[in-house]
Design an enzyme around this catalytic site. Structure first.
Site, short mmCIF file in Angstrom:
data_model
loop_
_atom_site.label_atom_id
_atom_site.label_comp_id
_atom_site.label_asym_id
_atom_site.label_seq_id
_atom_site.Cartn_x
_atom_site.Cartn_y
_atom_site.Cartn_z
N MET B 1 70.05 42.27 75.01
CA MET B 1 70.31 43.01 76.25
C MET B 1 69.88 44.47 76.12
O MET B 1 68.85 44.84 76.61
CB MET B 1 71.80 42.95 76.60
CG MET B 1 72.20 41.60 77.13
SD MET B 1 73.60 41.68 78.27
CE MET B 1 74.95 41.98 77.17
N CYS B 2 70.65 45.29 75.44
CA CYS B 2 70.49 46.74 75.32
C CYS B 2 71.07 47.45 76.55
O CYS B 2 71.05 46.93 77.65
CB CYS B 2 69.05 47.21 75.13
SG CYS B 2 68.31 46.66 73.59
N GLY B 3 71.59 48.63 76.30
CA GLY B 3 72.11 49.45 77.39
C GLY B 3 71.40 50.79 77.39
O GLY B 3 71.10 51.34 76.33
N ARG B 32 76.60 45.95 75.71
CA ARG B 32 75.21 45.57 75.92
C ARG B 32 74.39 45.75 74.64
O ARG B 32 73.28 45.23 74.55
CB ARG B 32 74.56 46.42 77.02
CG ARG B 32 75.13 46.19 78.40
CD ARG B 32 74.23 46.81 79.44
NE ARG B 32 72.95 46.14 79.48
CZ ARG B 32 72.68 45.09 80.25
NH1 ARG B 32 73.59 44.61 81.05
NH2 ARG B 32 71.49 44.53 80.22
N THR B 148 71.97 51.94 73.69
CA THR B 148 72.74 51.08 72.79
C THR B 148 71.91 49.82 72.58
O THR B 148 71.44 49.22 73.54
CB THR B 148 74.11 50.70 73.40
OG1 THR B 148 73.92 49.93 74.58
CG2 THR B 148 74.92 51.93 73.73
#
Lengths: 223, 297
Positions: B1-3, B32, B148
């Site tokens: 995902m990653c944020g 995330r 993130t």
């Protein structure tokens, strides 16, 4: 009216309370949603839930019977896989609103983003504003009403869902064509706009649907 | 995902709170991307001065560094060590010489960013822990971006964390994955643009730097990227005085923006924005696919 403070009392508690609500506690207000995910999911009773503020992913997913209203915007996947009932969003909706919905009515007063009504299977969706690209992709049954404009590839690989668009369509997807607006379509569209509480003239809409050319294998469709 | 989070301040009175607001946004995006976190902050311009942010495995590796490099390049260098990072302040015209000297004298020390005002802090670990280690809430500045990471394209290491900076005062964070990064990496290498890691995002950052070196504006570089970068991406980029957002034409990766008279904010999810001042009355929207958004001071 039950008031539930999501920030103070948590998501699991909310969904447990709504899923277990007895017949005489039908009115609920959820305050402080603050973009949380999975608010009011899996409801299976004729509840009337208002979420005051904006939500995150999957609000009112898998809904049956309940009416869920969001006084704000919703994140991706609102009313995903809805079976029946009504979901009303006062603001905008993110991606794949009403995806795979089998029934019920989803009303988005603002705009919906890409893939609105993807793989819809009987749900009715009424959008007051615009929808993004790939909306009603692989739509199988139900109606998508767009009072504004539609983005690229509307109704790509569509089966039998019926699409009504008042504004412009950037492009139609594979096998999606403009179709004749017959009296029964005007009647259905009028009914949906009325149910959604959206004031729009049905005669200004165009209808789109499947050319039914992808139903059977055709070597010309192979890439 | 990653944020991803980003904040570009229009109202100078908010500048002392930049780090605090970004940290709050970053921590909200922990689920995330719990693998690593990073932040780039654009602080105050000091006449004729440049900044280098460095990273070492152990803070002890920075002992005596400022003196050693300063002697080598004939300049006075101020050094501030924060955990595994150090920020060097030095004369602008000595920046390139300092980088060369570090490479030669301390090859184990890595350059995170270089420029007039940019500072980058990134490490593996939970976003909250990373923010604490570098005391990010105390940072001040005009704009910043954070990330993130949920690693998909390369290892969970400090160098694999975002933001990536491949040019002076430039940085980029990414949610998604690029499918043509290896081919692009080879193409950039032929053009003389080297990247340090196996990470796909660094290739995107280097691509934009390369385009800008050819005289394109950031906006033009991002437009060109829509044609040349294949894959799923939401990018947030920072420059010395600007802040930009772009999503690929399919736009699967989520993005929410908010604008008020005081700021422009970006979050992968609306949740990241809920504690910003005046968010209730902000204009909130989802950036359109294949559309470049850019603000500058």
């Amino acid at each position: 009216m039950q008031i539930y403070d999501l920030e103070a009392d948590g998501l699991r508690g909310l969904n447990a309370a709504l899923q277990g609500a007895s017949g005489n506690e039908t009115g609920w207000e959820v305050v402080n949603p603050r973009g949380s995910h999975a608010i009011a999911v899996g409801l299976d009773a004729p509840l009337d839930v208002t979420v005051t503020g904006s939500t995150g992913y999957y609000c009112a997913g898998m809904n049956s019977q309940a009416t869920v209203r969001v006084a704000g915007n919703v994140g991706p996947g609102v009313a995903e896989n809805m079976m029946s009932g009504t979901v009303i969003v006062d603001g905008d909706a993110s991606q794949y609103a009403g995806a795979t919905g089998h029934g019920g009515l989803l009303v988005i007063k603002g705009n919906a983003s890409s893939r609105c009504g993807i793989s819809m299977k009987g749900i009715d969706i009424v959008v007051g504003g615009n929808v993004g690209h790939m909306s009603a992709f692989m739509g199988q049954a139900g109606h998508l009403v767009v009072c504004g404009d539609a983005g690229d590839a509307l109704g790509d690989s569509i089966y039998e869902a019926k699409l009504f668009v008042r504004g412009s369509v950037k492009s139609l997807g594979a096998d999606c064509i403009e179709k004749e607006m017959r009296p029964e379509h005007v009647e259905k569209l009028t009914e949906l706009l009325e149910q959604a509480g959206i004031d729009a003239n049905p005669s200004e809409f165009k209808r789109y649907g499947s050319a039914r050319k992808l139903y059977n294998f055709d070597i010309d469709n192979a890439y | 995902m990653c944020g991803i989070v980003g904040l570009f301040l229009k109202d100078k009175t908010l500048e002392p709170r930049l780090g605090e607001m970004l940290t709050d946004m970053l921590i909200t995006m922990s689920d995330r991307g719990p693998d690593s976190a990073g932040i780039a902050v654009y602080g105050t311009d000091r006449d004729g001065q440049a900044k280098l942010t460095l990273q070492a495995a152990e803070p002890s590796q920075f002992e005596g560094l400022a003196e050693e490099i300063g002697k080598e390049i004939g300049a006075r260098i101020e050094q501030r060590v924060i955990d595994t990072h150090a920020v060097l302040n030095l004369p602008q015209d000595k920046l390139s010489a300092a980088r060369q000297a570090i490479k030669r004298l301390r090859p184990d020390i890595r350059v995170m960013s270089a420029g007039d005002i940019i500072e980058i802090y990134k490490e593996v670990g939970l976003p909250g822990d990373v923010a604490k280690r570098f005391d990010i809430p105390k940072l001040t500045g005009s704009h910043g971006i954070g990330h993130t990471r949920m690693a998909t394209e390369s290892a969970v290491t400090t160098l694999g964390a975002h933001p990536f900076s491949t040019g002076a005062d430039q940085c980029l964070v990414h949610n998604g994955s690029l499918s043509n990064h290896n081919a692009l990496r080879r193409q950039l290498a032929r053009e003389g643009v080297e990247v340090e890691t196996e990470n796909d995002t660094e290739v995107a950052a280097a691509y934009l730097t390369w385009k800008m070196q050819q005289g394109h504006s950031l906006g033009e570089a991002l437009e060109a990227g829509l044609g040349d970068l294949d894959g799923f991406y939401t990018f947030v980029v920072g420059t010395k005085d600007g802040f930009g957002v772009v999503r690929d034409p399919i736009a699967c990766k989520p993005a929410v923006m908010a604008e008020t008279d005081q700021y422009v904010a970006f979050g992968s999810e609306y949740r990241a924005l809920v504690n910003l001042p005046g968010i209730e009355d902000a204009r909130v929207w989802e950036p359109e696919p294949a559309t470049v958004y850019f603000w500058s001071h």
